[in-house]
Design a protein around this motif. Structure first.
Motif, PDB file in Angstrom:
ATOM      1  N   LEU A   1      14.328  -7.104  18.937  1.00  0.00           N
ATOM      2  CA  LEU A   1      15.517  -7.796  18.449  1.00  0.00           C
ATOM      3  C   LEU A   1      15.665  -7.601  16.952  1.00  0.00           C
ATOM      4  CD1 LEU A   1      17.904  -9.746  18.681  1.00  0.00           C
ATOM      5  CD2 LEU A   1      16.272 -11.638  18.475  1.00  0.00           C
ATOM      6  N   ARG A   2      14.554  -7.663  16.234  1.00  0.00           N
ATOM      7  CA  ARG A   2      14.584  -7.513  14.771  1.00  0.00           C
ATOM      8  C   ARG A   2      15.154  -6.140  14.380  1.00  0.00           C
ATOM      9  NH1 ARG A   2       9.869  -8.968  14.370  1.00  0.00           N
ATOM     10  NH2 ARG A   2      10.144 -11.187  13.912  1.00  0.00           N
ATOM     11  N   THR A   3      14.726  -5.090  15.060  1.00  0.00           N
ATOM     12  CA  THR A   3      15.245  -3.753  14.753  1.00  0.00           C
ATOM     13  C   THR A   3      16.703  -3.613  15.199  1.00  0.00           C
ATOM     14  OG1 THR A   3      14.393  -2.861  16.858  1.00  0.00           O
ATOM     15  CG2 THR A   3      12.959  -2.725  14.932  1.00  0.00           C
ATOM     16  N   THR A   4      17.079  -4.304  16.266  1.00  0.00           N
ATOM     17  CA  THR A   4      18.469  -4.257  16.737  1.00  0.00           C
ATOM     18  C   THR A   4      19.409  -4.915  15.731  1.00  0.00           C
ATOM     19  OG1 THR A   4      17.730  -4.322  19.053  1.00  0.00           O
ATOM     20  CG2 THR A   4      20.031  -4.865  18.621  1.00  0.00           C
ATOM     21  N   ILE A   5      19.007  -6.063  15.188  1.00  0.00           N
ATOM     22  CA  ILE A   5      19.826  -6.743  14.183  1.00  0.00           C
ATOM     23  C   ILE A   5      19.961  -5.874  12.938  1.00  0.00           C
ATOM     24  CG2 ILE A   5      19.979  -8.748  12.667  1.00  0.00           C
ATOM     25  CD1 ILE A   5      18.497 -10.354  14.805  1.00  0.00           C
ATOM     26  N   GLN A   6      18.853  -5.293  12.485  1.00  0.00           N
ATOM     27  CA  GLN A   6      18.905  -4.446  11.294  1.00  0.00           C
ATOM     28  C   GLN A   6      19.809  -3.241  11.530  1.00  0.00           C
ATOM     29  OE1 GLN A   6      17.343  -5.088   8.108  1.00  0.00           O
ATOM     30  NE2 GLN A   6      19.001  -3.611   7.743  1.00  0.00           N
ATOM     31  N   GLY A   7      19.729  -2.660  12.708  1.00  0.00           N
ATOM     32  CA  GLY A   7      20.592  -1.534  13.037  1.00  0.00           C
ATOM     33  C   GLY A   7      22.059  -1.918  13.047  1.00  0.00           C
ATOM     34  N   ALA A   8      22.356  -3.108  13.574  1.00  0.00           N
ATOM     35  CA  ALA A   8      23.742  -3.574  13.597  1.00  0.00           C
ATOM     36  C   ALA A   8      24.274  -3.789  12.185  1.00  0.00           C
ATOM     37  CB  ALA A   8      23.845  -4.864  14.399  1.00  0.00           C
ATOM     38  N   ILE A   9      23.450  -4.371  11.329  1.00  0.00           N
ATOM     39  CA  ILE A   9      23.854  -4.593   9.935  1.00  0.00           C
ATOM     40  C   ILE A   9      24.104  -3.266   9.229  1.00  0.00           C
ATOM     41  CG2 ILE A   9      23.018  -5.421   7.693  1.00  0.00           C
ATOM     42  CD1 ILE A   9      21.565  -7.661   9.219  1.00  0.00           C
ATOM     43  N   ASP A  10      23.275  -2.253   9.522  1.00  0.00           N
ATOM     44  CA  ASP A  10      23.407  -0.951   8.873  1.00  0.00           C
ATOM     45  C   ASP A  10      24.661  -0.203   9.340  1.00  0.00           C
ATOM     46  OD1 ASP A  10      21.059  -1.429   7.537  1.00  0.00           O
ATOM     47  OD2 ASP A  10      19.812  -0.258   8.929  1.00  0.00           O
ATOM     48  N   ILE A  11      25.046  -0.405  10.604  1.00  0.00           N
ATOM     49  CA  ILE A  11      26.092   0.432  11.197  1.00  0.00           C
ATOM     50  C   ILE A  11      27.441  -0.279  11.300  1.00  0.00           C
ATOM     51  CG2 ILE A  11      26.790   1.611  13.324  1.00  0.00           C
ATOM     52  CD1 ILE A  11      23.813   2.209  13.783  1.00  0.00           C
ATOM     53  N   MET A  12      27.440  -1.559  11.689  1.00  0.00           N
ATOM     54  CA  MET A  12      28.687  -2.268  11.961  1.00  0.00           C
ATOM     55  C   MET A  12      29.252  -2.876  10.676  1.00  0.00           C
ATOM     56  SD  MET A  12      28.713  -1.553  15.108  1.00  0.00           S
ATOM     57  CE  MET A  12      30.225  -2.386  15.552  1.00  0.00           C
ATOM     58  N   ASP A  13      30.512  -2.618  10.400  1.00  0.00           N
ATOM     59  CA  ASP A  13      31.181  -3.145   9.211  1.00  0.00           C
ATOM     60  C   ASP A  13      31.758  -4.518   9.541  1.00  0.00           C
ATOM     61  OD1 ASP A  13      32.367  -3.428   6.730  1.00  0.00           O
ATOM     62  OD2 ASP A  13      34.133  -2.239   7.261  1.00  0.00           O
ATOM     63  N   ALA A  14      30.876  -5.504   9.680  1.00  0.00           N
ATOM     64  CA  ALA A  14      31.281  -6.854  10.082  1.00  0.00           C
ATOM     65  C   ALA A  14      30.991  -7.853   8.973  1.00  0.00           C
ATOM     66  CB  ALA A  14      30.541  -7.264  11.352  1.00  0.00           C
ATOM     67  N   ASP A  15      31.746  -8.963   8.995  1.00  0.00           N
ATOM     68  CA  ASP A  15      31.534 -10.036   8.023  1.00  0.00           C
ATOM     69  C   ASP A  15      30.454 -11.013   8.469  1.00  0.00           C
ATOM     70  OD1 ASP A  15      33.532  -9.026   6.392  1.00  0.00           O
ATOM     71  OD2 ASP A  15      35.104 -10.220   7.345  1.00  0.00           O
ATOM     72  N   ALA A  16      30.213 -11.097   9.778  1.00  0.00           N
ATOM     73  CA  ALA A  16      29.204 -12.018  10.305  1.00  0.00           C
ATOM     74  C   ALA A  16      28.683 -11.490  11.628  1.00  0.00           C
ATOM     75  CB  ALA A  16      29.783 -13.418  10.489  1.00  0.00           C
ATOM     76  N   PHE A  17      27.432 -11.827  11.926  1.00  0.00           N
ATOM     77  CA  PHE A  17      26.781 -11.403  13.156  1.00  0.00           C
ATOM     78  C   PHE A  17      26.249 -12.635  13.886  1.00  0.00           C
ATOM     79  CE2 PHE A  17      26.526  -8.057  10.040  1.00  0.00           C
ATOM     80  CZ  PHE A  17      26.796  -6.888  10.737  1.00  0.00           C
ATOM     81  N   PHE A  18      26.397 -12.653  15.201  1.00  0.00           N
ATOM     82  CA  PHE A  18      25.890 -13.754  16.009  1.00  0.00           C
ATOM     83  C   PHE A  18      24.928 -13.210  17.052  1.00  0.00           C
ATOM     84  CE2 PHE A  18      29.597 -15.553  14.099  1.00  0.00           C
ATOM     85  CZ  PHE A  18      29.356 -16.914  14.000  1.00  0.00           C
ATOM     86  N   VAL A  19      23.703 -13.722  17.047  1.00  0.00           N
ATOM     87  CA  VAL A  19      22.672 -13.272  17.980  1.00  0.00           C
ATOM     88  C   VAL A  19      22.724 -14.151  19.227  1.00  0.00           C
ATOM     89  CG1 VAL A  19      20.225 -12.808  18.306  1.00  0.00           C
ATOM     90  CG2 VAL A  19      21.245 -12.558  16.033  1.00  0.00           C
ATOM     91  N   LEU A  20      22.888 -13.522  20.392  1.00  0.00           N
ATOM     92  CA  LEU A  20      23.055 -14.234  21.655  1.00  0.00           C
ATOM     93  C   LEU A  20      21.902 -13.922  22.600  1.00  0.00           C
ATOM     94  CD1 LEU A  20      26.788 -13.175  22.231  1.00  0.00           C
ATOM     95  CD2 LEU A  20      25.913 -14.927  20.678  1.00  0.00           C
TER      96      LEU A  20
END
Length: 232
Positions: A80-99
């Protein structure tokens, strides 16, 4: 009948959460779940809502840890930790929600502590620790707003006497959600009011943060929003 059935179809609570987050501009869900949950939860709501499946991030575009047997046995927080970091690196989003999907909910992975690690680094990463088996799509709508109240909405916002918030319409679960919100917005705007629909006009996380400054909360379907209404 003691209650009125409205939009009785739907998916699990995760499907409802995905629909709400998908309708928010520049907001990215991150699933800690098994393979297929992204697409299936999107299809259960968005794909079955007149095939209106265009979101900022939805379906197979949603970042997911794709938990397999290894994560079930040994835990999936590292993945999960690597998935969140990957999302932050790739997705141009203002906020992320972990489900959490059912798999993560059953083994009890601690997504809150992982999300907090990224918050400590200055990223807007919010955990929603409610696995899919906890309920249906309607509960997903309430679950998101409970999270917003607890973690996102600011409390020291100056009051705006002309600002109103609209609640009680679930995006995608209600196939006419967008048109309904736009018409409510149009009518209230004719009265000289400013309207937070949250899901139209490219509104996003910043509008949610400041929504406590509204003079009035209008709940279209009060049976949908009992829990959050008491909290807010």
């Amino acid at each position: 009948m003691s209650q009125i059935l409205e939009n009785p179809r739907g998916g699990c609570v995760l499907a409802g959460i995905n629909s709400v987050l998908g309708a928010l501009d520049r907001v990215c869900p991150i699933l800690h779940a098994g393979p297929g949950c992204c697409m299936q939860t999107s299809a259960a709501e968005q794909g079955q809502s007149g095939h209106k499946s265009s979101c900022f991030v939805s379906s197979v575009s949603i970042p997911s840890s794709n938990m397999l047997e290894k994560e079930v046995v040994f835990g999936g927080t590292d993945k999960l930790r690597t998935t969140i970091q990957g999302a932050i690196d790739i997705m141009d989003a203002d906020a992320f929600f972990v489900l959490t999907g059912c798999t993560a909910g059953i083994i009890g992975d601690d997504i809150v502590s992982v999300a907090n690690e990224f918050q400590d680094q200055g990223y807007e990463v919010y955990p929603i620790d409610t696995p899919g088996f906890a309920g249906d799509s309607n509960l997903g709508y309430e679950t998101v707003w409970n999270t917003m109240i607890d973690q996102v909405i600011e409390t020291d916002v100056p009051k705006d006497e002309k600002l109103v918030n609209i609640f009680g319409i679930v995006p995608y679960h209600d196939p006419f959600w967008s048109g309904a919100l736009e018409e409510i917005d149009r009518i209230l705007s004719l009265l000289g009011l400013k309207v937070n629909t949250f899901f139209t006009k490219h509104q996003g996380i910043n509008d949610i943060k400041k929504c406590s400054g509204a003079a009035l909360n209008i709940i279209i379907n009060p049976w949908l929003w009992n829990g959050p209404a008491k909290k807010i």
